[in-house]
Enzyme design. Structure first.
Site, PDB file in Angstrom:
ATOM      1  N   GLY A  89      -3.006   4.752  -9.954  1.00 53.98           N
ATOM      2  CA  GLY A  89      -1.992   5.674  -9.434  1.00 53.98           C
ATOM      3  C   GLY A  89      -1.688   5.546  -7.964  1.00 53.98           C
ATOM      4  N   ASP A 124       1.396  -4.657  -0.207  1.00 54.69           N
ATOM      5  CA  ASP A 124       0.833  -4.470  -1.534  1.00 54.69           C
ATOM      6  C   ASP A 124      -0.084  -5.607  -1.944  1.00 54.69           C
ATOM      7  OD1 ASP A 124       0.300  -3.244  -3.888  1.00 54.69           O
ATOM      8  OD2 ASP A 124       2.369  -2.839  -4.383  1.00 54.69           O
TER       9      ASP A 124
END
Length: 573
Positions: free
Chosen positions: A213, A344
């Site tokens: 998440g 990322d």
């Protein structure tokens, strides 16, 4: 994050430890099993802690997601070896109900194999014949919010139970012989952005699990639950209340990250520490050191992924190796590979515990981890400090150019390097084996406020049309950092590796090829066309004196590899 998230839905933020609930088997669940054809129970032996502790030397069974607590993925059997692997053939093929992304690591207990599917089905199979013993279908809640496909990476086993985690953020215990529900615990609220795709770890009466998440503005955690009843034992927040750190301007390898520290400090003074919405999911299993009574795991990306403006500081403990006390969950040490990550390129591949050479040539307990950066990192186990990093296994271009509103090109792209794919090691050869992606991307930043339950990437990362994409299998000497060999593959690699004492390395490719490589040279010794992407980590076991290699062929949602629904076991003619 783990890969291409822009095509999925997301949600956000847990600011305090959630209450859990433990549910007995429901009437609906009982009725489900009553209506199925009655089958004899799976002849699974009781799994003791001693069996789990010694799993690395057990050639008959495969008791952990990554074979042992050290996560070496080194199978000790030698029957299938470099001299005869060319005779390997399918022993059986089992087709599951779900035809979707398949990332399960088969677990073998005695003659029983446990595998999982996307959308949280669990099967118990006869490991010799592939026949089904039982099939459990998790009743999904009304809300699921997950990244990178509806994956499930497998089960843990302990005693007479099988444990797995679900897309709607539940931890579930099943009876190992019948597949009936024993208990179910809510880990977190999926409406707030939490989900589970990782396999749990069973140790000393505890079930260890992290959370997904990191793209939703959650506050990540790693937890231990009681294996008998599902009650919470301890919780560790992967984002501390003071997440700022030391304002580091370089990554672990010394590259300048082009941070505007003055602007970050001004933002911190204005809005305070962003720890409540900073992400920090945990994608893969923790390694367990029973002698030190510690666990080691890696933490994923900060949130929002590409926009660092609303999250000043180093964003601890994102993109980090973390060590905790196994009994209490208390913090011991950490090492951050990428402070204030805006690309990322988080830490997602499982860490491995082996002895390594330090900078003075002395043998010390180490932790080896493969990064999306394309490096293999080697850290000390006592204090988490880094000993060395390898030569890059993939191209690194414009490293670290900042995302722009127009989109800035950089390699590696957001998938890596090494994605969630577990490595394997051969300690006789001092080699770690990794599968990599070459996937150029543009990084685009677009600031947006915390969206309260929605996707919060802070921009987008996009594959560049017309630019070549491919992969590789790399063997890295972890004591020197040198690449021993590399084999290029026509498509990006994702799935995982198994090494064996037969001097072999097994891994699969997106185009359906499952191959065996010579562990020392990288020469391809055997290939099998599975008909769908082989993007799951292989396992190995032995029954009645005969060794088997088993792998899932179901493709991958994350980078859209061909789907299938097969578990395929191989043995020698």
């Amino acid at each position: 994050m783990v890969g291409m998230k822009s095509s999925h839905a997301y949600a956000a933020a847990l600011t305090a430890l959630l209450a859990f609930s433990v549910l007995p088997a429901s009437a609906q669940e009982i009725e489900h099993h009553k209506n199925e054809k009655v089958k004899p129970p799976a002849p699974a032996p009781t799994v003791t802690q001693e069996m789990l502790t010694n799993a690395g030397s057990d050639a008959k069974q495969f008791l952990h997601t990554n074979l042992n607590y050290e996560q070496t993925r080194f199978y000790p059997g030698k029957q299938i070896n470099a001299s005869n692997v060319s005779k390997l053939r399918p022993a059986w093929i089992f087709q599951m109900d779900v035809r979707e992304s398949l990332e399960t690591s088969p677990i073998i207990v005695g003659n029983v194999m446990y595998v999982t599917t996307s959308f949280d089905h669990v099967y118990a199979l006869n490991a010799k014949t592939g026949e089904e013993h039982w099939h459990y279908k998790h009743k999904m809640g009304p809300i699921t919010t997950y990244c990178c496909g509806p994956n499930n990476r497998g089960v843990a086993v302990l005693g007479d139970k099988v444990y797995f985690a679900t897309l709607d953020a539940k931890l579930v215990a099943l009876d190992a012989k019948t597949g009936s529900l024993v208990w179910e615990t809510e880990i977190a609220d999926p409406e707030l952005g939490y989900s589970e795709t990782m396999a749990p770890t069973a140790v000393n009466g505890k079930i260890l699990i992290g959370t997904n998440g990191g793209e939703y503005g959650i506050r990540g955690f790693f937890r231990a639950y009681d294996a008998n009843n599902g009650k919470l034992v301890w919780n560790f927040d992967t984002i501390p209340e003071n997440s700022v750190g030391v304002w580091e301007t370089k990554d672990a390898t010394g590259h300048d990250m082009h941070r505007d520290i003055a602007a970050e400090k001004a933002q911190l003074a204005k809005t305070g520490d962003p720890y409540k919405t900073l992400g920090g999911g945990v994608w893969q299993n923790a390694a367990v050191d029973l002698k030190l009574n510690r666990i080691y795991f890696v933490v994923g990306n900060p949130s929002p992924d590409l926009d660092g403006a609303p999250r000043p500081g180093d964003n601890l403990y994102t993109d980090s190796l973390v060590a905790l006390d196994l009994n209490t969950g208390n913090y011991i040490c950490h090492f951050q590979y990428i402070p204030h990550d805006v690309w990322d390129l988080d830490s997602v591949s499982p860490p491995i515990l082996i002895d390594v050479k330090d900078k003075d040539g002395k043998t010390v307990p180490g932790v080896v981890h493969a990064g999306k950066t394309g490096y293999v990192y080697v850290n000390k186990r006592d204090d988490c400090s880094m000993i060395r990093f390898s030569e890059p296994m993939v191209a690194q271009e414009n490293f670290w150019t900042l995302p722009t509103p127009e989109g800035a090109r950089m390699l590696p792209g957001a998938n890596g390097g090494v994605e969630w794919s577990p490595m394997a090691v051969n300690q006789r050869l001092n080699l770690a084996y990794a599968v990599n992606l070459h996937q150029p991307m543009t990084y685009q930043v677009q600031s947006s406020p915390y969206p309260d339950g929605k996707l919060w990437l802070g921009g987008a990362f996009k594959v560049i049309p017309g630019e070549e994409q491919f992969g590789n299998v790399s063997a890295v000497n972890y004591n020197t950092g040198k690449i021993k060999w590399k084999v290029t593959t026509p498509q990006p690699m994702m799935g995982g590796v198994l090494a064996t004492a037969g001097d072999l390395v097994f891994t699969g490719e997106a185009d359906g090829w499952f191959r065996a490589y010579n562990a020392d040279s990288g020469k391809i010794l055997w290939s099998f066309q599975a008909g769908a992407g082989v993007n799951a980590p292989p396992s190995a076991y032995a029954i009645d004196g005969k060794e088997y290699i088993v792998v899932g062929a179901g493709g991958n949602t994350q980078i859209d590899f061909k789907r299938g629904n097969n578990i395929i076991a191989f043995t020698l003619d």
